[in-house]
Design an enzyme around this catalytic site. Sequence first.
Site, PDB file in Angstrom:
ATOM      1  N   GLY A  26      18.121  72.889  19.866  1.00 12.61           N
ATOM      2  CA  GLY A  26      19.350  73.046  20.631  1.00 12.61           C
ATOM      3  C   GLY A  26      20.454  73.702  19.846  1.00 12.61           C
ATOM      4  O   GLY A  26      21.630  73.442  20.101  1.00 12.61           O
ATOM      5  N   ASN A  27      20.101  74.572  18.897  1.00  9.20           N
ATOM      6  CA  ASN A  27      21.114  75.218  18.070  1.00  9.20           C
ATOM      7  C   ASN A  27      20.531  76.492  17.475  1.00  9.20           C
ATOM      8  O   ASN A  27      19.309  76.681  17.438  1.00  9.20           O
ATOM      9  CB  ASN A  27      21.569  74.281  16.949  1.00  9.20           C
ATOM     10  CG  ASN A  27      22.914  74.675  16.357  1.00  9.20           C
ATOM     11  OD1 ASN A  27      23.533  75.645  16.781  1.00  9.20           O
ATOM     12  ND2 ASN A  27      23.369  73.919  15.378  1.00  9.20           N
ATOM     13  N   HIS A  80      17.301  81.367  17.739  1.00  6.82           N
ATOM     14  CA  HIS A  80      17.878  80.214  18.439  1.00  6.82           C
ATOM     15  C   HIS A  80      16.728  79.299  18.834  1.00  6.82           C
ATOM     16  O   HIS A  80      15.837  79.699  19.591  1.00  6.82           O
ATOM     17  CB  HIS A  80      18.660  80.644  19.679  1.00  6.82           C
ATOM     18  CG  HIS A  80      19.306  79.491  20.386  1.00  6.82           C
ATOM     19  ND1 HIS A  80      20.593  79.064  20.110  1.00  6.82           N
ATOM     20  CD2 HIS A  80      18.814  78.630  21.328  1.00  6.82           C
ATOM     21  CE1 HIS A  80      20.878  78.015  20.863  1.00  6.82           C
ATOM     22  NE2 HIS A  80      19.811  77.734  21.603  1.00  6.82           N
ATOM     23  N   CYS A  81      16.750  78.086  18.314  1.00  3.11           N
ATOM     24  CA  CYS A  81      15.647  77.155  18.560  1.00  3.11           C
ATOM     25  C   CYS A  81      15.992  76.256  19.747  1.00  3.11           C
ATOM     26  O   CYS A  81      16.885  75.401  19.638  1.00  3.11           O
ATOM     27  CB  CYS A  81      15.377  76.303  17.322  1.00  3.11           C
ATOM     28  SG  CYS A  81      14.006  75.143  17.533  1.00  3.11           S
ATOM     29  N   PRO A  82      15.307  76.418  20.869  1.00  6.14           N
ATOM     30  CA  PRO A  82      15.633  75.584  22.037  1.00  6.14           C
ATOM     31  C   PRO A  82      15.299  74.117  21.831  1.00  6.14           C
ATOM     32  O   PRO A  82      15.924  73.250  22.434  1.00  6.14           O
ATOM     33  CB  PRO A  82      14.771  76.203  23.152  1.00  6.14           C
ATOM     34  CG  PRO A  82      13.641  76.874  22.444  1.00  6.14           C
ATOM     35  CD  PRO A  82      14.212  77.364  21.152  1.00  6.14           C
TER      36      PRO A  82
END
Length: 299
Positions: free
Chosen positions: A160-161, A155-157
Amino acid sequence: MSEAKSHYLYEQWPSSNKFYCGGRLLSGPDRRRFFYTFFAILIPTIAFMAAVGPPLVIHIPYGYVLLIIEGLLSIQSLILLFITGFSDPGILPRASAPAVSPFHWEDVRPATKKEFKCKGFKVVSKYCDTCHIYRPPRASHCPTCNNCVLRFDHHCPWVGNCIGQRNYRFFITFLITTVVLICYVLAICILDIVTRTNNNKLKMSAPKAFAETLHNPASFIIAIYCLAIGVLVLALCCFHNYLICFGMTTRERCAPTYPAKHPYPKGLRSWMETLCPPHYPRSVNLRQKINDQEKVNLV
């Protein structure tokens, strides 16, 4: 007797995702950070065009061509960021929770995992207690979005997804494009500084010429910004290039699933499958209509 009301599936989907455009687009709950990344690219691009562009056109032959290339790279980077941040990464459907007696939980709870052979390798399919399904190999449950995702990478902050099977190619091309953009802008800023300084040397001494160049410090500021951000983005890009070459995901690298080898493509074949994958349709049609009974089963 009143008729059961119908709802769109995305309106009742029990996850942390945010949905837009009638369920056509989605993001994780940390969508605010997507805009941090978006403006971290957009604002320096505008500053470059406004402050560095005019002297570039004046002092460098065909300087406008350099500006056009920078603009195209920026647009491509922002489009890839948008697609990565608002596309379905490969969300898996959920099943209803099994009917469980509190006194015989051990008898009815599904096995935690199933093992089978794939190309001579042992592959594990684990049961998800949240989604109540056996996940396909390489799928995993994202605790941030609360979904099981096909070929879950991470999950890539900053996007955002989740990054999964359906949007990984956009993610890696976004990283590569952004690295190229940063290196290009950095090179143009250095070229602008050197060119203006050399032009000023014709009229004054070298120290004064450099001081005169500093009267328009935009190139210096943008160059320093590119160096600071570029190191981080380049490191991330190199890490994912390494993963692709060895046919791994971030999750598999950080929490090794296979003792030595795995059955998935490596090298050039892995790159081909990453950049030119087959079309993966959505596993969940979030725009389908459901009735009240189906709504209850989702909870």
